[in-house]
Design a protein around this motif. Structure first.
Motif, PDB file in Angstrom:
ATOM      1  N   CYS A 119      -2.928   0.531  -3.881  1.00  0.00           N
ATOM      2  CA  CYS A 119      -1.837  -0.446  -4.313  1.00  0.00           C
ATOM      3  C   CYS A 119      -1.360  -0.109  -5.750  1.00  0.00           C
ATOM      4  CB  CYS A 119      -2.613  -1.950  -4.301  1.00  0.00           C
ATOM      5  SG  CYS A 119      -3.054  -2.480  -2.555  1.00  0.00           S
ATOM      6  N   VAL A 133     -12.252  -5.717   0.341  1.00  0.00           N
ATOM      7  CA  VAL A 133     -11.481  -5.980  -1.183  1.00  0.00           C
ATOM      8  C   VAL A 133     -11.032  -7.210  -1.167  1.00  0.00           C
ATOM      9  CG1 VAL A 133     -11.118  -3.548  -1.645  1.00  0.00           C
ATOM     10  CG2 VAL A 133      -9.588  -4.841  -0.294  1.00  0.00           C
ATOM     11  N   SER A 143       0.981  -1.146   0.163  1.00  0.00           N
ATOM     12  CA  SER A 143       0.051  -0.042  -0.126  1.00  0.00           C
ATOM     13  C   SER A 143       0.869   1.178   0.021  1.00  0.00           C
ATOM     14  CB  SER A 143      -0.989   0.135   1.159  1.00  0.00           C
ATOM     15  OG  SER A 143      -1.491   1.453   1.459  1.00  0.00           O
ATOM     16  N   GLU A 195      -7.664  -9.560  -2.950  1.00  0.00           N
ATOM     17  CA  GLU A 195      -6.977  -8.773  -4.110  1.00  0.00           C
ATOM     18  C   GLU A 195      -5.720  -8.238  -3.685  1.00  0.00           C
ATOM     19  OE1 GLU A 195      -7.491  -9.297  -6.973  1.00  0.00           O
ATOM     20  OE2 GLU A 195      -6.445  -7.603  -7.954  1.00  0.00           O
ATOM     21  N   PRO A 196      -5.448  -7.426  -2.749  1.00  0.00           N
ATOM     22  CA  PRO A 196      -4.429  -6.752  -2.121  1.00  0.00           C
ATOM     23  C   PRO A 196      -3.106  -7.919  -2.119  1.00  0.00           C
ATOM     24  CG  PRO A 196      -5.920  -6.171  -0.582  1.00  0.00           C
ATOM     25  CD  PRO A 196      -6.878  -7.168  -1.708  1.00  0.00           C
ATOM     26  N   LEU A 205      -8.256  -0.208  -3.160  1.00  0.00           N
ATOM     27  CA  LEU A 205      -7.154  -0.571  -4.030  1.00  0.00           C
ATOM     28  C   LEU A 205      -6.339   0.130  -4.695  1.00  0.00           C
ATOM     29  CD1 LEU A 205      -9.181  -3.719  -5.076  1.00  0.00           C
ATOM     30  CD2 LEU A 205      -6.922  -3.768  -3.697  1.00  0.00           C
ATOM     31  N   THR A 224      -7.905  -5.100   4.912  1.00  0.00           N
ATOM     32  CA  THR A 224      -8.373  -5.233   3.390  1.00  0.00           C
ATOM     33  C   THR A 224      -9.916  -5.491   3.421  1.00  0.00           C
ATOM     34  OG1 THR A 224      -8.922  -7.837   3.965  1.00  0.00           O
ATOM     35  CG2 THR A 224      -6.767  -7.493   3.454  1.00  0.00           C
TER      36      THR A 224
END
Ligand SMILES: [Zn+2]
Length: 392
Positions: A139, A170, A122, A173-174, A136, A167
């Motif tokens: 990221c 989301v 991040s 995905e990260p 996101l 997270t």
């Protein structure tokens, strides 16, 4: 041989360098010049008598937060280094792409302690307590790649905290993005676990050999053991394949129940780290020697514990030349007393265990120089421990 400093008569414990036993350590020009019995001390400007004490490489703390003054978690490392023997601090993702230049300029370049970093996937890093991955847009892999690639001398890996809050909304995905970033850069990925979602199994599907799972003794729902104490099958498979299990004690991530189950089954964590930050340094974590003392009192041998805070963390971030007393290595050294008495240690749930030994730092040498004790840094006004951990 002309030494600047000789540490005499201590019990050397350097598992990485294969040095074990009563020996002197001779230092010259910031480097370990010789280790052996009865080194010549005549005319040496500084002699440190370590008789009855333990001499180790300066400790390497694989999970810390030292980006002070710009983030929620960051503490100033030097005052703690000087009284704990921790000469190498890996900042575990407190900075992301937007804030790494400040970590480099204001902390890494200015600290007497040696500081390395894992770059947070991040871009905002840990400026606030949590939620750093929930947007996101932050990221930004192109940015993270550029920053990490340009600073490979100090950025030794990538960090992603994967739990319900970091997270929020989301999912995985990260972690997928962090995986991609680490693979592109060919750097280790450190992943923090805590409360689900995502589930531990979903997280493990994205981990590889050489990655570091931190908070392995967590007592939260995402713990690595089954209720009966066996290691979960997918954890065992990843560990056997080369995943590194790191303690990262912190404020929320060390459970005596889990640690005791692991050690009873012969499953010692690979690395013992503190997760030192604004909250955890107030206790019950306190510092890395205290965390090591907890493992000593659970039956881990001194060489095994020291290896997990010297050679193994150094190897985990591919810097095996650090945290050893082998001649030629940087002269980062710690001297400890192994004190016997009646002590009480606590885990993050404040579960208490009585203890009979503790490791107390007596001297810390960084690049051949004795670190002077200095005033403690001032904790931030927001640094409040969880209610149940506050001293009664
Ligand atoms: Zn941490």
């Amino acid at each position: 041989m002309d030494f600047d400093l000789v540490i005499t008569g201590g019990e050397v414990v350097d598992p990485g360098g294969g040095l074990l036993g009563r020996m002197d350590v001779g230092i010259q020009g910031g480097t370990i010049a010789a280790v052996g019995r009865s080194l010549p001390t005549e005319g040496v400007p500084l002699r440190l008598d370590a008789a009855g004490q333990v001499v180790t490489p300066g400790l390497f703390d694989l999970h810390t937060h030292v980006y002070w003054g710009a983030t929620y978690w960051g503490i100033e490392p030097d005052s703690i280094a000087a009284r704990t023997g921790v000469t190498t601090w890996l900042d575990a993702g407190t900075a992301g792409g937007y804030s790494f230049p400040g970590l480099l300029r204001h902390v890494i370049e200015r600290s007497e302690a040696r500081v390395f970093a894992l770059l947070n996937v991040s871009a905002i890093g840990l400026v606030a307590p949590t939620y750093e991955l929930s947007n996101l847009d932050y990221c930004d892999l192109a940015l993270a790649h550029q920053i990490a690639d340009a600073n490979r001398d100090v950025i030794l890996g990538i960090k992603a905290r994967i739990d319900a809050n970091t997270t929020r909304g989301v999912g995985l995905e990260p972690l997928r993005l962090a995986r991609k970033l680490a693979d592109e850069l060919e750097l280790p990925l450190m992943v923090h676990i805590g409360k689900a979602p995502p589930t531990l199994e979903e997280i493990f599907a994205l981990l590889r050999a050489g990655d570091i799972l931190t908070h392995c003794c967590t007592g939260q729902a995402n713990r690595i053991l089954e209720p009966d104490g066996r290691m979960k099958d997918f954890v065992r498979r990843a560990w056997d394949a080369g995943l590194i299990l790191d303690v990262g004690h912190g404020t929320g991530s060390f459970s005596y129940e889990v640690a005791e189950q692991m050690l009873a089954a012969g499953m010692s964590p690979d690395v013992i780290s503190s997760d030192a930050h604004q909250l955890s340094v107030q206790g019950p974590m306190f510092d890395l020697p205290t965390t090591l003392s907890k493992f000593l009192n659970l039956g881990m041998s001194l060489p095994d514990a020291i290896e997990r805070a010297t050679a193994r963390p150094a190897r985990a971030v591919r810097r095996p030349e650090l945290a050893t007393l082998k001649p030629g290595a940087a002269a980062d050294v710690a001297v400890f007393a192994l004190e016997e008495g009646a002590y009480t240690f606590r885990d993050v749930f404040m579960t208490a265990r009585s203890a009979r030994i503790r490791l107390v730092n007596k001297a810390t040498i960084r690049a051949g120089k004795l670190m002077a004790h200095r005033p403690e840094f001032k904790l931030a006004p927001w640094a409040h421990l969880p209610e149940h951990q506050r001293a009664k």
